[in-house]
Design a protein around this motif. Structure first.
Motif, PDB file in Angstrom:
ATOM      1  N   LEU A  92       0.830  -1.207   0.000  1.00 54.91           N
ATOM      2  CA  LEU A  92       0.000   0.000   0.000  1.00 54.91           C
ATOM      3  C   LEU A  92       0.865   1.258   0.000  1.00 54.91           C
ATOM      4  N   ARG A  93       1.981   1.223   0.732  1.00 54.30           N
ATOM      5  CA  ARG A  93       2.882   2.379   0.755  1.00 54.30           C
ATOM      6  C   ARG A  93       3.604   2.532  -0.575  1.00 54.30           C
ATOM      7  N   SER A  94       4.024   1.423  -1.164  1.00 49.13           N
ATOM      8  CA  SER A  94       4.702   1.486  -2.461  1.00 49.13           C
ATOM      9  C   SER A  94       3.780   2.022  -3.541  1.00 49.13           C
ATOM     10  N   ALA A  95       2.498   1.720  -3.408  1.00 52.30           N
ATOM     11  CA  ALA A  95       1.515   2.184  -4.389  1.00 52.30           C
ATOM     12  C   ALA A  95       1.048   3.610  -4.118  1.00 52.30           C
ATOM     13  N   GLY A  96       1.481   4.187  -2.995  1.00 51.87           N
ATOM     14  CA  GLY A  96       1.086   5.545  -2.666  1.00 51.87           C
ATOM     15  C   GLY A  96      -0.299   5.663  -2.068  1.00 51.87           C
ATOM     16  N   ILE A  97      -0.891   4.541  -1.675  1.00 54.55           N
ATOM     17  CA  ILE A  97      -2.241   4.563  -1.100  1.00 54.55           C
ATOM     18  C   ILE A  97      -2.205   5.044   0.346  1.00 54.55           C
ATOM     19  N   ILE A  98      -1.167   4.634   1.087  1.00 55.12           N
ATOM     20  CA  ILE A  98      -0.952   5.174   2.429  1.00 55.12           C
ATOM     21  C   ILE A  98       0.437   5.782   2.481  1.00 55.12           C
ATOM     22  N   ALA A  99       0.625   6.719   3.399  1.00 52.66           N
ATOM     23  CA  ALA A  99       1.891   7.462   3.460  1.00 52.66           C
ATOM     24  C   ALA A  99       3.039   6.581   3.932  1.00 52.66           C
ATOM     25  N   LEU A 100       4.231   6.877   3.423  1.00 49.53           N
ATOM     26  CA  LEU A 100       5.426   6.185   3.875  1.00 49.53           C
ATOM     27  C   LEU A 100       5.734   6.568   5.319  1.00 49.53           C
ATOM     28  N   HIS A 101       6.307   5.616   6.058  1.00 46.85           N
ATOM     29  CA  HIS A 101       6.717   5.900   7.432  1.00 46.85           C
ATOM     30  C   HIS A 101       7.935   6.819   7.394  1.00 46.85           C
ATOM     31  N   ASP A 102       7.886   7.906   8.147  1.00 42.97           N
ATOM     32  CA  ASP A 102       8.949   8.912   8.167  1.00 42.97           C
ATOM     33  C   ASP A 102       9.531   8.994   9.569  1.00 42.97           C
ATOM     34  N   GLU A 103      10.797   8.560   9.719  1.00 42.42           N
ATOM     35  CA  GLU A 103      11.425   8.578  11.038  1.00 42.42           C
ATOM     36  C   GLU A 103      11.646  10.002  11.553  1.00 42.42           C
ATOM     37  N   VAL A 226       9.702 -17.610  -1.620  1.00 41.76           N
ATOM     38  CA  VAL A 226      10.134 -16.209  -1.658  1.00 41.76           C
ATOM     39  C   VAL A 226       9.918 -15.639  -3.052  1.00 41.76           C
ATOM     40  N   ALA A 227      10.301 -16.402  -4.075  1.00 42.06           N
ATOM     41  CA  ALA A 227      10.140 -15.939  -5.461  1.00 42.06           C
ATOM     42  C   ALA A 227       8.666 -15.721  -5.801  1.00 42.06           C
ATOM     43  N   VAL A 228       7.808 -16.628  -5.339  1.00 38.97           N
ATOM     44  CA  VAL A 228       6.371 -16.500  -5.616  1.00 38.97           C
ATOM     45  C   VAL A 228       5.794 -15.257  -4.959  1.00 38.97           C
ATOM     46  N   PHE A 229       6.110 -15.057  -3.677  1.00 41.41           N
ATOM     47  CA  PHE A 229       5.582 -13.890  -2.967  1.00 41.41           C
ATOM     48  C   PHE A 229       6.149 -12.590  -3.550  1.00 41.41           C
ATOM     49  N   LEU A 230       7.400 -12.628  -4.010  1.00 47.39           N
ATOM     50  CA  LEU A 230       7.997 -11.437  -4.628  1.00 47.39           C
ATOM     51  C   LEU A 230       7.240 -11.071  -5.905  1.00 47.39           C
ATOM     52  N   LEU A 231       7.014 -12.041  -6.754  1.00 46.90           N
ATOM     53  CA  LEU A 231       6.308 -11.777  -8.011  1.00 46.90           C
ATOM     54  C   LEU A 231       4.886 -11.286  -7.755  1.00 46.90           C
ATOM     55  N   VAL A 232       4.199 -11.940  -6.831  1.00 45.67           N
ATOM     56  CA  VAL A 232       2.825 -11.536  -6.511  1.00 45.67           C
ATOM     57  C   VAL A 232       2.813 -10.140  -5.894  1.00 45.67           C
ATOM     58  N   GLY A 233       3.784  -9.856  -5.024  1.00 39.70           N
ATOM     59  CA  GLY A 233       3.869  -8.541  -4.386  1.00 39.70           C
ATOM     60  C   GLY A 233       4.089  -7.432  -5.398  1.00 39.70           C
ATOM     61  N   LEU A 234       5.052  -7.638  -6.314  1.00 43.49           N
ATOM     62  CA  LEU A 234       5.334  -6.626  -7.337  1.00 43.49           C
ATOM     63  C   LEU A 234       4.141  -6.426  -8.257  1.00 43.49           C
ATOM     64  N   ALA A 235       3.480  -7.523  -8.620  1.00 42.28           N
ATOM     65  CA  ALA A 235       2.296  -7.418  -9.477  1.00 42.28           C
ATOM     66  C   ALA A 235       1.170  -6.670  -8.769  1.00 42.28           C
ATOM     67  N   THR A 236       1.037  -6.908  -7.466  1.00 37.97           N
ATOM     68  CA  THR A 236      -0.018  -6.230  -6.695  1.00 37.97           C
ATOM     69  C   THR A 236       0.263  -4.738  -6.589  1.00 37.97           C
ATOM     70  N   VAL A 237       1.532  -4.374  -6.449  1.00 38.48           N
ATOM     71  CA  VAL A 237       1.888  -2.955  -6.408  1.00 38.48           C
ATOM     72  C   VAL A 237       1.484  -2.274  -7.708  1.00 38.48           C
ATOM     73  N   LYS A 238       1.832  -2.879  -8.834  1.00 42.33           N
ATOM     74  CA  LYS A 238       1.484  -2.295 -10.135  1.00 42.33           C
ATOM     75  C   LYS A 238      -0.028  -2.184 -10.301  1.00 42.33           C
ATOM     76  N   LEU A 239      -0.734  -3.226  -9.891  1.00 40.80           N
ATOM     77  CA  LEU A 239      -2.193  -3.212 -10.006  1.00 40.80           C
ATOM     78  C   LEU A 239      -2.796  -2.135  -9.111  1.00 40.80           C
ATOM     79  N   SER A 240      -2.251  -1.981  -7.914  1.00 41.94           N
ATOM     80  CA  SER A 240      -2.753  -0.972  -6.975  1.00 41.94           C
ATOM     81  C   SER A 240      -2.503   0.432  -7.493  1.00 41.94           C
TER      82      SER A 240
END
Length: 249
Positions: A92-103, A226-240
């Motif tokens: 969600l943060r990578s897609a810009g839907i929620i704000a990035l955590h700022d220290e 790990v490879a499966v979750f990485l691919l699904v994660g990246l695809a979900t970011v693009k879709l989001s």
């Protein structure tokens, strides 16, 4: 003897997860030290670390009494839920839907909160500052303890995983001492994305182990997950990102 190929995923997951949690704890401890001085900050930090050590020492013997498959199943399910929660936030943060955590903002918020209490008696303020540091270390540390136990239990990897966690904490501590300000440049969301993927992969693996699944390639199956979750994660970011762009006028 444990091979590096077997220990590497556990060490890496523990190191990266601990790095994220240590950075967040350091931000609060630095705020306490800046506003009220290092005595309450270090006192609270030391007390928090002592409690975490006692917790680990207490849990160790208890884990040995739990049947291996039951332990793997429970830890696998919890680890999968834990990893998916991290991965969801990172997506969600990578897609810009929620704000990035700022220290830097987190530091300013904690500093303002402590300064708002400066009208109180000095002793009482020291207690507030010490408890703030204690709470930060314990809350962030509990997640580290859980991750270390989760990725190391049942495979004889507790020591390698613990070494990865300790190494991450030492790195953050050293950087904090050197630069003496929040580690705002640490790519926290990227780290959480990676950790979420690794924890989810471990979760699937341990759940299967607990259910008696004979994974092809044994421990190497974790790499495939790990490879499966990485691919699904990246695809979900693009879709989001695409969906968010369609919603935005």
């Amino acid at each position: 003897m444990i091979s590096w190929a077997t220990a590497a995923p556990a060490v890496t997951a523990a190191f990266l997860a601990s790095l994220v949690e240590a950075v967040e704890a350091l931000t609060i401890v630095l705020a306490v030290g800046t506003v009220r001085g290092w005595r309450p900050a270090l006192t609270g930090t030391g007390a928090g670390l002592a409690l975490l050590v006692l917790l680990v020492l207490a849990l160790g013997p208890l884990l040995d009494r739990v049947p291996l498959h039951a332990l793997q199943l429970v830890i696998g399910i919890l680890l999968l839920l834990f990893g998916l929660r991290w991965l969801r936030k990172a997506i969600l943060r990578s897609a810009g839907i929620i704000a990035l955590h700022d220290e830097t903002k987190a530091f300013a918020k904690e500093e303002a909160s402590l300064r708002a209490a400066e009208g109180q008696h000095a002793t009482q303020l020291d207690w507030i500052a010490g408890i703030t540091a204690f709470k930060a270390v314990v809350l962030e540390g509990l997640e580290v303890v859980f991750i270390v136990i989760a990725v190391g239990a049942g495979r004889g990897l507790l020591v390698p995983a613990a070494m990865g966690a300790v190494a991450a904490c030492l790195v953050v501590l050293l950087l904090g001492i050197i630069i003496h300000r929040p580690l705002a440049r640490v790519p926290e969301n990227l780290l959480k994305f990676g950790v979420g993927i690794m924890l989810s992969a471990f979760g699937v693996f341990w759940t299967g182990e607990g259910l008696g699944v004979d994974w092809p390639g044994q421990d190497l199956a974790i790499v495939a997950f790990v490879a499966v979750f990485l691919l699904v994660g990246l695809a979900t970011v693009k879709l989001s990102v695409h969906k968010a762009a369609e919603v935005t006028p």
